[in-house]
Design an enzyme around this catalytic site. Structure first.
Site, mmCIF file in Angstrom:
data_model
loop_
_atom_site.group_PDB
_atom_site.id
_atom_site.type_symbol
_atom_site.label_atom_id
_atom_site.label_comp_id
_atom_site.label_asym_id
_atom_site.label_seq_id
_atom_site.Cartn_x
_atom_site.Cartn_y
_atom_site.Cartn_z
ATOM 1 N N GLY A 24 45.402 53.656 -23.840
ATOM 2 C CA GLY A 24 44.408 53.488 -24.893
ATOM 3 C C GLY A 24 45.049 52.737 -26.031
ATOM 4 O O GLY A 24 46.068 53.166 -26.569
ATOM 5 N N HIS A 25 44.522 51.576 -26.328
ATOM 6 C CA HIS A 25 45.047 50.793 -27.431
ATOM 7 C C HIS A 25 43.996 50.731 -28.526
ATOM 8 O O HIS A 25 42.880 50.292 -28.279
ATOM 9 C CB HIS A 25 45.357 49.361 -26.982
ATOM 10 C CG HIS A 25 46.623 49.255 -26.204
ATOM 11 N ND1 HIS A 25 47.090 48.067 -25.684
ATOM 12 C CD2 HIS A 25 47.525 50.184 -25.869
ATOM 13 C CE1 HIS A 25 48.223 48.297 -25.054
ATOM 14 N NE2 HIS A 25 48.508 49.565 -25.149
ATOM 15 N N ASP A 28 51.865 55.964 -26.824
ATOM 16 C CA ASP A 28 51.177 56.098 -28.119
ATOM 17 C C ASP A 28 52.064 55.701 -29.292
ATOM 18 O O ASP A 28 51.927 56.247 -30.393
ATOM 19 C CB ASP A 28 50.652 57.533 -28.321
ATOM 20 C CG ASP A 28 49.794 57.988 -27.163
ATOM 21 O OD1 ASP A 28 48.973 57.178 -26.703
ATOM 22 O OD2 ASP A 28 49.960 59.134 -26.710
ATOM 23 N N GLN A 74 51.696 53.048 -21.802
ATOM 24 C CA GLN A 74 52.505 54.288 -21.783
ATOM 25 C C GLN A 74 53.888 54.043 -22.413
ATOM 26 O O GLN A 74 53.980 53.268 -23.340
ATOM 27 C CB GLN A 74 52.627 54.848 -20.353
ATOM 28 C CG GLN A 74 51.326 55.432 -19.805
ATOM 29 C CD GLN A 74 50.453 54.417 -19.126
ATOM 30 O OE1 GLN A 74 50.920 53.611 -18.342
ATOM 31 N NE2 GLN A 74 49.163 54.439 -19.405
ATOM 32 N N LYS A 103 51.791 50.380 -29.707
ATOM 33 C CA LYS A 103 52.004 49.077 -29.048
ATOM 34 C C LYS A 103 50.811 48.155 -29.230
ATOM 35 O O LYS A 103 50.970 46.956 -29.395
ATOM 36 C CB LYS A 103 52.233 49.270 -27.538
ATOM 37 C CG LYS A 103 53.484 50.029 -27.197
ATOM 38 C CD LYS A 103 53.620 50.216 -25.703
ATOM 39 C CE LYS A 103 52.572 51.112 -25.090
ATOM 40 N NZ LYS A 103 52.610 52.518 -25.491
#
Ligand code: IMP
Length: 428
Positions: free
Chosen positions: A40-41, A13, A223, A16
């Site tokens: 999750g992006h 988180d 991650q 990225k």
């Protein structure tokens, strides 16, 4: 050669997605090399906020080939619904490439992830319950199914049958859950295969030829370093290698192909799930960082734990990944702080550590040693050049650079791609 790796330098988180999205316009390929839809992006694109879990950030750009590497685990219905969501937004997924060797998350993997967390009770890892760990477990046990299995009915049925021999016992006898039949799963997955077939190919030759040609390839980690199964805070980690070495294994390219390795670190620190976190703040300052930083998981919506920037953690990430550069994100969030603390070392049983202690107990009980720096207390979200930042913010970044031993080449001061300061990053 133009191989670039982006990895998280903390516990995930770090932002990225935004940095990848910002840089990827210059690239020909963007490759996810590990993890699955536990990631999750959040990408803000043309005023729209898109949440991606599996598909590489490059999908937004028509000239980029997004690649899902062999090191990933893919849940086909989840991937297909993400593709549908993008198509609805007029973002074409036609160019998406998926490795023939990518492992599949099967329905029992999801069940077993949840059941095993439930069994662990207070000792739970805090997984995303997306079946990631059980899918990697089967990969290592050689019981896994891969993308290529979806295109041969008899192989698919054989592999499902052999997996279910064990899984149905586990589901029913150990966890009291419902079993699966070969027929229902095979039919469902053959249908997924039909929809995915045109995207599946061998990616190692594809990427090596591209690099030979001088194309730019961005390897996008999910991650973060401290969640790496080998180098992270085991067992409170994910089940893959989000570190730079994972890019080579998870995409089929050699380390000599890589030019730069960019580590992304938040200007403070967050973590989701359980496990050690020496600089965690359970006070009003921590609550403010969560509120101002919007620290809620993209995948699970869980509130993240928040704390001060931990320099030994980032120093460790510099070493493990061979980072050449750092990107510091969410610097604007620190505008809410009168003063800012940076953890420069830990103390445990009279011993001082300037990097992550090798023994888990030392890290669990490490007491942070802080330096306190003045805050800047002004809105910096409009700054576009390093020189525009207040002196206190520049000093803060300089201090992080000194502690990490690598340059801070990119600075993010807000969620949109324009809110980024590029100090020293190659452009085409
Ligand atoms: P899993 O990857 O779902 O098995 O979860 C293992 C650990 O990694 C848990 O602590 C999760 O919260 C954490 N984790 C997994 N994916 C992410 C991510 O994208 N960002 C942050 N933490 C993650």
């Amino acid at each position: 050669m133009a191989g670039f790796i982006i990895v998280g330098a903390q516990w995930g988180d770090e932002g990225k997605g935004k940095i990848t999205d910002m840089l990827c316009e210059d690239f020909d390929y963007v490759v996810r090399f590990q993890g699955g839809n536990n990631a999750g992006h959040t990408v803000v694109f043309e005023g729209r906020t898109l949440k991606l879990h599996l598909i590489p950030s490059g999908i937004m750009y028509p000239d980029i080939v997004p690649v899902i590497g062999n090191g990933c685990v893919v849940d086909p219905p989840v991937l297909l619904s993400e593709m549908d969501m993008l198509e609805k937004q007029n973002i074409s997924c036609e160019r998406l490439v998926i490795s023939t060797n990518t492992h599949l998350i099967m329905p029992w993997h999801r069940d077993l992830d949840g059941a095993s967390e439930h069994r662990l009770g207070a000792n739970e890892i805090g997984t995303t319950r997306r079946g990631i760990g059980p899918a990697y477990q089967d990969k290592a046990s050689r019981l896994g199914l891969r993308m290529q299995d979806l295109f041969d009915r008899s192989i698919l049925r054989e592999k499902i049958a052999s997996a279910l021999e064990e899984k149905n016992d586990l589901l029913t006898k150990v966890y009291g859950l419902a079993p699966y039949t070969v027929d229902e799963v095979a039919d469902e997955y053959l249908a997924y295969g039909e929809r995915l077939r045109s995207h599946v190919t061998e990616i190692s030759p594809l990427l090596n030829v591209a690099l030979d040609r001088g194309d730019w390839v961005l390897f996008e980690g999910a991650q973060g370093t401290l969640l790496d199964i080998d180098h992270g805070t085991y067992p409170f980690v994910t089940s893959s290698n989000p570190t730079a070495g994972g890019a080579c294994v998870g995409a089929g390219v050699g380390p000599t192909r890589m030019d730069r390795v960019l580590g992304i670190a938040k200007a403070y620190l967050t973590r989701v799930g359980s496990g050690p976190f020496p600089t965690e703040l359970s006070d009003e300052t921590g609550a403010r960082l969560i509120e101002v930083g919007g620290e809620y998981g993209t995948t699970t919506g869980r509130q993240r734990r928040a704390g001060w920037y931990d320099a030994p953690v980032v120093k460790y990430a510099v070493e493990v990944n061979g980072l050449t550069d750092l990107a510091i994100t969410k610097l604007d969030v620190l505008s809410c702080c009168e003063t800012i603390k940076v953890c420069v070392a830990y103390e445990h049983r009279g011993k001082r550590y300037t990097t992550v202690p090798g023994h888990q107990s030392a890290f669990h009980h490490a007491a942070p040693i802080y330096e306190e720096l003045p805050g800047w207390k002004v809105d910096i979200s409009g700054c576009r050049r390093f020189e525009d930042l207040p002196a206190e913010a520049r000093d803060y970044l300089g201090y992080l650079e000194e502690l990490a031993g690598v340059p801070v080449s990119i600075i993010a001061v807000g969620p949109s791609r324009e809110q980024t300061i590029l100090r020293d990053w190659p452009q085409r």
